[in-house]
Design an enzyme around this catalytic site. Structure first.
Site, PDB file in Angstrom:
ATOM      1  N   SER A 144      41.324 -27.103 -24.462  1.00 26.78           N
ATOM      2  CA  SER A 144      39.944 -27.434 -24.124  1.00 26.78           C
ATOM      3  C   SER A 144      39.022 -26.318 -24.634  1.00 26.78           C
ATOM      4  O   SER A 144      39.017 -26.031 -25.829  1.00 26.78           O
ATOM      5  CB  SER A 144      39.817 -27.667 -22.618  1.00 26.78           C
ATOM      6  N   GLU A 179      42.278 -39.136 -23.244  1.00 21.98           N
ATOM      7  CA  GLU A 179      41.562 -37.892 -22.988  1.00 21.98           C
ATOM      8  C   GLU A 179      40.340 -38.082 -22.095  1.00 21.98           C
ATOM      9  O   GLU A 179      40.041 -37.252 -21.243  1.00 21.98           O
ATOM     10  CB  GLU A 179      41.130 -37.282 -24.320  1.00 21.98           C
ATOM     11  N   HIS A 207      42.736 -35.724 -20.121  1.00 20.43           N
ATOM     12  CA  HIS A 207      42.481 -34.331 -20.499  1.00 20.43           C
ATOM     13  C   HIS A 207      43.296 -33.391 -19.612  1.00 20.43           C
ATOM     14  O   HIS A 207      43.331 -33.526 -18.393  1.00 20.43           O
ATOM     15  CB  HIS A 207      40.994 -34.037 -20.338  1.00 20.43           C
TER      16      HIS A 207
END
Length: 520
Positions: free
Chosen positions: A214, A335, A439
């Site tokens: 990330s 995601e 995610h």
């Protein structure tokens, strides 16, 4: 939905995704009575001995950035006499409550943690993986990533890093050297420490892989593009932080021009009463940390068009002005579902009637909303997952494909997609729809988040072992392939799912990348 309420909702959704279930305080780790001591240039460190590995935690790599060093480039730590205890992580960098229980206001936070397998020493140095945590450049801590499985199974030394976050890490202001990039400068200081000191821990200072997820993954992109990072690492791993992220798509990390960052800095100065001060920086350096945290934006971004980051990483990579090292890069199949779930749970259901307004709110570029609504129709059910697909495709899957393509024109690239649709949940409670592989869901396969392993099935344990094998073989040689794992061809994206690890060419079509590329 007004713009202000939409941004607040986006912030809440970001917090729901980023402040995941590893936020519980790490348990006290049980160490053998025996300790282990190493000597660094600053002084001796006493770590802890565990079953098959050793840990050295809370190791300073730079001086505390306090007082006059707040918003200054990192400096070497002061040496110490005697033996310094290094048996638990130090305070996380200042941040609101979330991943770190109660948050943190401790600016003395430039520390790292080293996990090294038994037998690592000067005679047989191990490859080194330096891990940069995610959290939107606003939250997160290196100590949240317990790395012994990677270190022991992969026979590597793992270093997790804390770096300045939020306004303390990325403030930009007229006349302030280092504006907008202090957190990135901290990462480079940690890499310089690794080059200088990691040999004492059994690591190979000439075989360093920089890795992150990330915002940590985007940090790797920034270091690939930063002239000041030349020679500091030999390979790169980018998880869910594509180098082609952009500010107008707010879910994936990106950088902003220095002028934009300075405008945000001026807003912060006004909020804390320093906008009319004769010396604004002196005024800001006197502001209490808690007040700064309350005044800063929910999401932070490093500044480009700066000495550390001369241009946006996407343009730097497209122009072949990045550091040429092998890269392992990827994203997760679903995601965007975590953000979509947060938006729905914040009181904004996605239905055929509301869908055009939701798209216009979160993808406000002129003329795009109608095209997105037509390309991703919402029927009576499943609206939240459609929103998740839009976020995932636009902000992660397709930018990752573009990043991989740009890099592969110049360096060896291996691309993956994590696709375990039954990955263990990262947040408590029941989501409004199945999240699949959202995610950060790959992280429990590599680390024990918060020091606690997730409950995995036997097939998921096998997948975790295989992923660690791929990641650490890549760190060792620049090639993830080995005799015990399915072959990973450079020309394909490897889909990672329990008992189903297969190369595929279809991700661009599954994620509507032709549509997003045409949309611009």
């Amino acid at each position: 939905m007004t713009t202000h309420r939409a941004l607040t909702t986006l912030g809440c959704a970001l917090a729901a995704v980023l402040a995941t279930a590893w936020c519980a305080a790490p348990p006290t780790r049980t160490a053998r009575p025996a300790a282990t001591t190493v000597r660094t240039h600053e002084g001796s460190l006493r770590g802890a001995v565990h079953d098959g590995y050793r840990t050295f935690e809370g190791v300073p790599y730079a001086a505390p950035p306090v007082g006059g060093l707040r918003w200054a480039p990192p400096r070497r730590p002061a040496p110490w006499s005697g033996v310094r205890e290094a048996i638990r992580p130090a305070s996380a960098c200042p941040q609101p409550a979330g991943e770190v229980p109660g948050g943190s206001t401790d600016e003395d936070c430039l520390h790292l943690n080293v996990t090294t397998p038994d037998g690592a020493g000067a005679a047989h140095p191990r490859p080194v993986i330096v891990w940069l945590h995610g959290g939107g450049f606003t939250i997160g801590a290196g100590g949240s990533y317990e790395a012994h499985r990677m270190a022991v199974r992969g026979d590597v030394v793992v270093v997790t890093v804390d770096y300045r976050l939020g306004a303390l890490g990325f403030l930009a202001h007229d006349g302030l050297p280092g504006s907008g990039t202090f957190g990135l400068a901290d990462q480079q200081a940690a890499l310089r420490w690794v080059r200088s000191e990691i040999g004492a821990f059994g690591g190979d200072a000439h075989n360093v892989t920089l890795a992150g997820e990330s915002a940590g993954g985007y940090s790797v992109c920034a270091q690939l593009a930063s002239p000041a990072a030349a020679g500091l690492f030999d390979r790169a791993i980018i998880e869910s932080g594509p180098c082609t992220g952009r500010p107008d798509r707010q879910f994936a990390p990106s950088s902003v021009p220095l002028s934009t960052a300075r405008a945000a800095g001026a807003d912060l100065a006004a909020k804390v009463g320093c906008d009319f001060a004769r010396d604004a920086m002196a005024c800001l350096r006197r502001v209490d940390v808690a007040r700064l945290l309350a005044a800063q934006d929910t999401d932070q971004r490093p500044a480009n068009t700066t000495p550390l980051l001369p241009a946006d990483p996407a343009s730097t990579i497209a122009a072949d002005r990045f550091h040429h090292v092998p890269v392992l890069v990827g994203n997760n199949h679903d995601e965007g579902n975590g953000w979509a779930a947060g938006i729905v749970q914040a009181g904004y259901p996605v239905t055929p009637d509301t869908w055009p307004d939701v798209v216009a709110t979160f993808f406000p570029a002129a003329g795009q909303a109608g095209k997105i609504v037509r390309a991703y129709p919402v029927h009576r059910t499943g609206g939240g997952q459609v929103l998740g697909a839009v976020i995932g495709d636009a902000d992660f899957a397709c930018p990752t494909a573009r990043t991989a393509g740009l890099l592969a024109a110049h360096v060896p690239v291996w691309r993956y997609e994590f696709a375990d649709e039954h990955a263990p949940p990262l947040t408590p409670g029941t989501p409004p729809f199945p999240l699949g592989a959202p995610h950060a869901s790959e992280l429990p396969y590599l680390f024990d988040l918060g020091g606690r392993p997730r409950a995995l099935t036997a097939a998921q344990h096998r997948l975790a072992d295989t992923m660690i094998d791929y990641w650490t073989r890549f760190a060792r040689s620049g090639d993830p392939n080995g005799p015990s794992s399915p072959h990973w061809p450079r020309q394909r994206t490897l889909s990672l799912a329990p008992d189903h690890i297969v190369p595929t060419r279809g991700s661009r079509f599954r994620h509507h990348c032709a549509f997003w590329n045409a949309l611009g």
